[in-house]
Design an enzyme around this catalytic site. Sequence first.
Site, mmCIF file in Angstrom:
data_model
loop_
_atom_site.group_PDB
_atom_site.id
_atom_site.type_symbol
_atom_site.label_atom_id
_atom_site.label_comp_id
_atom_site.label_asym_id
_atom_site.label_seq_id
_atom_site.Cartn_x
_atom_site.Cartn_y
_atom_site.Cartn_z
ATOM 1 N N ARG A 197 0.828 -1.211 0.000
ATOM 2 C CA ARG A 197 0.000 0.000 0.000
ATOM 3 C C ARG A 197 0.860 1.258 0.000
ATOM 4 O O ARG A 197 0.582 2.214 -0.712
ATOM 5 C CB ARG A 197 -0.967 -0.009 1.174
ATOM 6 N N ASN A 220 -6.365 -3.486 1.540
ATOM 7 C CA ASN A 220 -6.222 -4.924 1.753
ATOM 8 C C ASN A 220 -7.611 -5.537 1.867
ATOM 9 O O ASN A 220 -8.511 -4.935 2.449
ATOM 10 C CB ASN A 220 -5.461 -5.211 3.044
#
Length: 89
Positions: free
Chosen positions: A20, A38
């Site tokens: 990320r 996620n």
Amino acid sequence: MAEVRKHIVFHGRVQGVGFRYTAKYLALSLHLTGWVRNEWDGTVTLEIQGREPLIQKLLVGLNSSQFIRIEWMDTEEIPLEQESCFKVR
């Protein structure tokens, strides 16, 4: 060159802060917008908007990290949105 928006689901060793973080800062450096998060099943979902060649640069950059291993991606083009930043969810 026109912008596109893509919805991409990444499979492999992709879930974690490194993915990320890398996606966010690569996207910002390429002036792309969108979000990344996620998922419960170990995948990561990314929606990204910008010029196609820049999105390809983002994907190459994500796949070049030693801590990320993208095994495959499910990709679909979706309608453009009016967004001004990149969000990590």
